[in-house]
Design a protein around this motif. Sequence first.
Motif, short mmCIF file in Angstrom:
data_model
loop_
_atom_site.label_atom_id
_atom_site.label_comp_id
_atom_site.label_asym_id
_atom_site.label_seq_id
_atom_site.Cartn_x
_atom_site.Cartn_y
_atom_site.Cartn_z
N GLU A 11 0.74 -0.82 -0.23
CA GLU A 11 -0.32 -0.01 0.29
C GLU A 11 0.30 1.17 -0.13
OE1 GLU A 11 -4.04 -0.18 2.21
OE2 GLU A 11 -3.28 -1.91 2.66
N TYR A 12 0.15 2.33 -0.49
CA TYR A 12 0.59 3.69 -0.33
C TYR A 12 2.59 3.70 -1.01
CZ TYR A 12 -2.10 3.87 3.23
OH TYR A 12 -3.68 3.32 4.33
N VAL A 13 2.39 2.70 -2.43
CA VAL A 13 2.92 3.06 -3.12
C VAL A 13 2.90 2.29 -4.66
CG1 VAL A 13 5.43 2.74 -1.69
CG2 VAL A 13 4.75 0.98 -2.39
N GLU A 14 3.61 2.67 -5.62
CA GLU A 14 2.89 2.76 -6.81
C GLU A 14 3.74 1.89 -7.73
OE1 GLU A 14 1.74 2.33 -10.84
OE2 GLU A 14 4.25 3.23 -10.48
N GLY A 15 2.65 0.36 -8.18
CA GLY A 15 3.70 -0.69 -8.69
C GLY A 15 4.65 -0.27 -9.99
N GLU A 16 5.08 0.64 -11.06
CA GLU A 16 5.74 0.93 -11.48
C GLU A 16 6.80 0.84 -11.19
OE1 GLU A 16 5.39 3.70 -15.19
OE2 GLU A 16 7.21 3.78 -14.59
N ILE B 145 7.87 0.18 -8.12
CA ILE B 145 8.56 -0.90 -7.60
C ILE B 145 9.07 -1.25 -8.39
CG2 ILE B 145 8.73 -3.35 -6.64
CD1 ILE B 145 4.80 -1.93 -5.39
N LEU B 146 8.68 -2.34 -9.92
CA LEU B 146 8.88 -3.03 -11.02
C LEU B 146 10.58 -2.73 -11.50
CD1 LEU B 146 6.07 -4.16 -13.27
CD2 LEU B 146 6.92 -5.29 -11.17
N LEU B 147 10.76 -0.92 -11.38
CA LEU B 147 11.67 -0.88 -11.64
C LEU B 147 13.21 -0.60 -11.24
CD1 LEU B 147 10.74 3.11 -14.14
CD2 LEU B 147 11.52 0.30 -14.52
N MET B 148 12.33 -0.74 -9.89
CA MET B 148 13.72 -0.83 -9.12
C MET B 148 14.05 -2.19 -8.97
SD MET B 148 13.27 1.53 -5.75
CE MET B 148 13.69 3.82 -5.93
N ILE C 184 13.31 -1.81 -0.67
CA ILE C 184 12.65 -0.79 -1.84
C ILE C 184 11.59 -0.02 -1.33
CG2 ILE C 184 11.30 -1.33 -4.09
CD1 ILE C 184 13.42 -3.44 -5.04
N ILE C 185 10.58 -1.04 -0.87
CA ILE C 185 9.83 0.22 -0.32
C ILE C 185 9.44 1.09 0.47
CG2 ILE C 185 6.96 -1.06 0.49
CD1 ILE C 185 7.54 -2.44 -1.68
N GLU C 186 10.35 0.67 1.69
CA GLU C 186 10.69 1.55 2.42
C GLU C 186 11.28 2.87 1.72
OE1 GLU C 186 13.60 0.66 5.20
OE2 GLU C 186 13.59 2.30 6.06
N ARG C 187 12.06 2.61 0.05
CA ARG C 187 12.65 3.63 0.11
C ARG C 187 11.19 4.68 -0.58
NH1 ARG C 187 17.63 2.63 -4.87
NH2 ARG C 187 16.35 4.63 -5.19
N LEU C 188 11.03 3.89 -1.83
CA LEU C 188 9.28 4.44 -2.25
C LEU C 188 8.66 5.70 -0.98
CD1 LEU C 188 9.03 1.71 -5.47
CD2 LEU C 188 10.38 3.95 -5.36
N ARG C 189 7.66 4.51 0.12
CA ARG C 189 7.58 4.66 1.03
C ARG C 189 8.01 6.30 1.71
NH1 ARG C 189 4.70 -0.56 3.62
NH2 ARG C 189 3.83 -0.88 1.88
#
Lengths: 282, 402
Positions: free
Chosen positions: B302-307, B309-312, B374-379
């Motif tokens: 939640e609260y992050v966007e899939g693209e 995540i995929l790029l990372m 990755i999730i932490e970075r984007l969040r």
Amino acid sequence: MWEYTDKVKKYFTEPVNVGEVENPDGVGEVGSLACGDALKLTFKLDESGRIADARFQTFGCASAIASSSALTEMIKGMTLEQASKITNKDIAAFLGGLPPEKMHCSVMGEQALTAAIRNYQGLEPLPSEEGEVVCECFGVTDKEIEKVARNNNLHTVEEITNFTKAGGGCGKCVDKIEALLAKIWSMPAPTQAAPMAPPKKKMTNIQKIKLIEETLEREVRPALKADGGDIELIDIAGDVVQVSLRGTCSSCAASQATLSQFVQTKLREFVTPELVVEEVKP
Amino acid sequence: MSHHQTVYLDNNATSQTAPEVVAAMLPFFGELYGNPSSMHTFGGQVKAHIDVARQRVADLLGCGPEEIIFTSCGTESDNTAIMAALRSFPQKRHVVTTRVEHPAVLNFCQDLARRGHEVTFLPVDRQGNLDLNQVEDAIRDDTALVSVMWANNETGVIFPVERIAQMAKAKGAVFHTDAVQAAGKVPIALKDTQIDMLAISGHKLHTPKGVGILYVKKGTPFVPYVMGGHQEHGRRAGTENVPYIVGLGKACELARERMVDENTRVKGLRDRLEEGLLQVEATMVNGDPSRRLPNTSSVSFEYVEGESILLMLSDLGICASSGSACTSGSLEPSHVLRAMGVPFTAAHGSIRFSLSYYSTDEEIDHVLGHMPAIIERLRNISPFWQKYRTTKACATPGYVEP
């Protein structure tokens, strides 16, 4: 897979100015979770009224994050009057371009900036209340569509969808957008509001040189450095500014014309419109 | 960009080609180039290889070889099945399908609806399941076709297609199922079912792209879609794509042998991946965990966007896919997750991992080792994460009851 420029990738993987400015002078929030992207922009002014710090928080795809970070870089050091002239095209150009389907990310940047400046001025976030909602899926009004269409010379529904998302949901409003485009392009552009800026005073040569130096330092060098290049001021003779471009920039012949153009545009914008940039080999 | 080995966890999109399959195909790119329809021995010998392939497919599906038609892809098989049913019963103008079908069925049915057919698009619940009473009620006397996928490509949720086929039969409707994701992962014995037509794609079973299967039960009325020569008993014209048909035969043989592995070892890897990912705060699995393919996991961050995540992930050599708007080519998140009523916060941040026979423990470790960061970075970039953290809001905005 989207074709992103190296600059988009760089600003996505190593974004600068992430977060919120403490006690901001202006806050702009656009987008929503439902729409799939959102941007919160905060800035703080220094004593002279220039943007001393700008930070962003973005929920969205790589190009949304890159556009937001780029925007904060672009507006730092600007007066609000200068910042208010930044358009989505400038943001996309700063990043070396965006895929057509991703242009709405740059539009989101422009909207957040407008909202933040309006917030500083004590106004409502966006002047959208005047408009009528055309696309209900993404809440896009006719005024927004008209502005983006005119600024970017858009003539098809597909282009409008790429830039504003309007028409990209259920698709029910496609006919409305088509009719709106026909109306927009059959009418002359609305007259621009009177410029906020007082007429520029004639500068002394010393003032001009100083301003050119400042502008190169603030507006030009960071953008070139992001690509591994640099710029050096060689001489100023009347309205002719001689510069030398170094590093990655100087080896890339293809980008040379664009680069001189970019430097000239910035100098004309921030110093005086008569300036001509000449490139000399070091 | 780093230079890790590719960790391929996107097998529901396409799968790694099996070396055994490619080896079986090679002679037919070279010396065995004859046309199986020719009278001479040189061409005729190729026909024997097609017969073997057809038998191997029939063995995987538990049906007779004469019930197998080779096509160019899963989409062609799906389109052919729907057209065949509608042309066989021109007086029946009603079609039943679901809101979560693959575009090969969904878009075709939406087009039918625009062209004067009446189409019922059945909803699914929050877990991605159909309500069987609702299915039964939807099938009418004027229903020409019921088309329900065997397993969903995004969530892996399995539908009780054998039951639904009985319901269709009771009302005299043709039943078709898109089994592209199910084949090789769930046991299929078509001779014991009321399923009239079934579609399979080769490249999801480790062949190269360009071959598919349509099963048509003996006695089911059929009108060909591709017309021309007498190939495939006049049911699908066009000179046989011999190398690919042979490859698909081999792939089906391997799939039969590997089905146990898919349901034990691969399932174990999937479960371990999922348990690890769920350790990350504010994540959830999409789709009924008790009725899923063994290889598929749809997880929402939640609260992050899939693209993003995929790029990372891609930078780490990890291949997955997402139901987010930005990756779908449209501006809205996956139609499957929306039909399930997955909150927007989660739909945009959904990542699908799909494993295969070739997936390893090391690959799962690689993903689990990097995903939390990755999730932490984007969040940390996301404006909504801080709001969530400060308010700990339980009610997720954008949640819509299906």
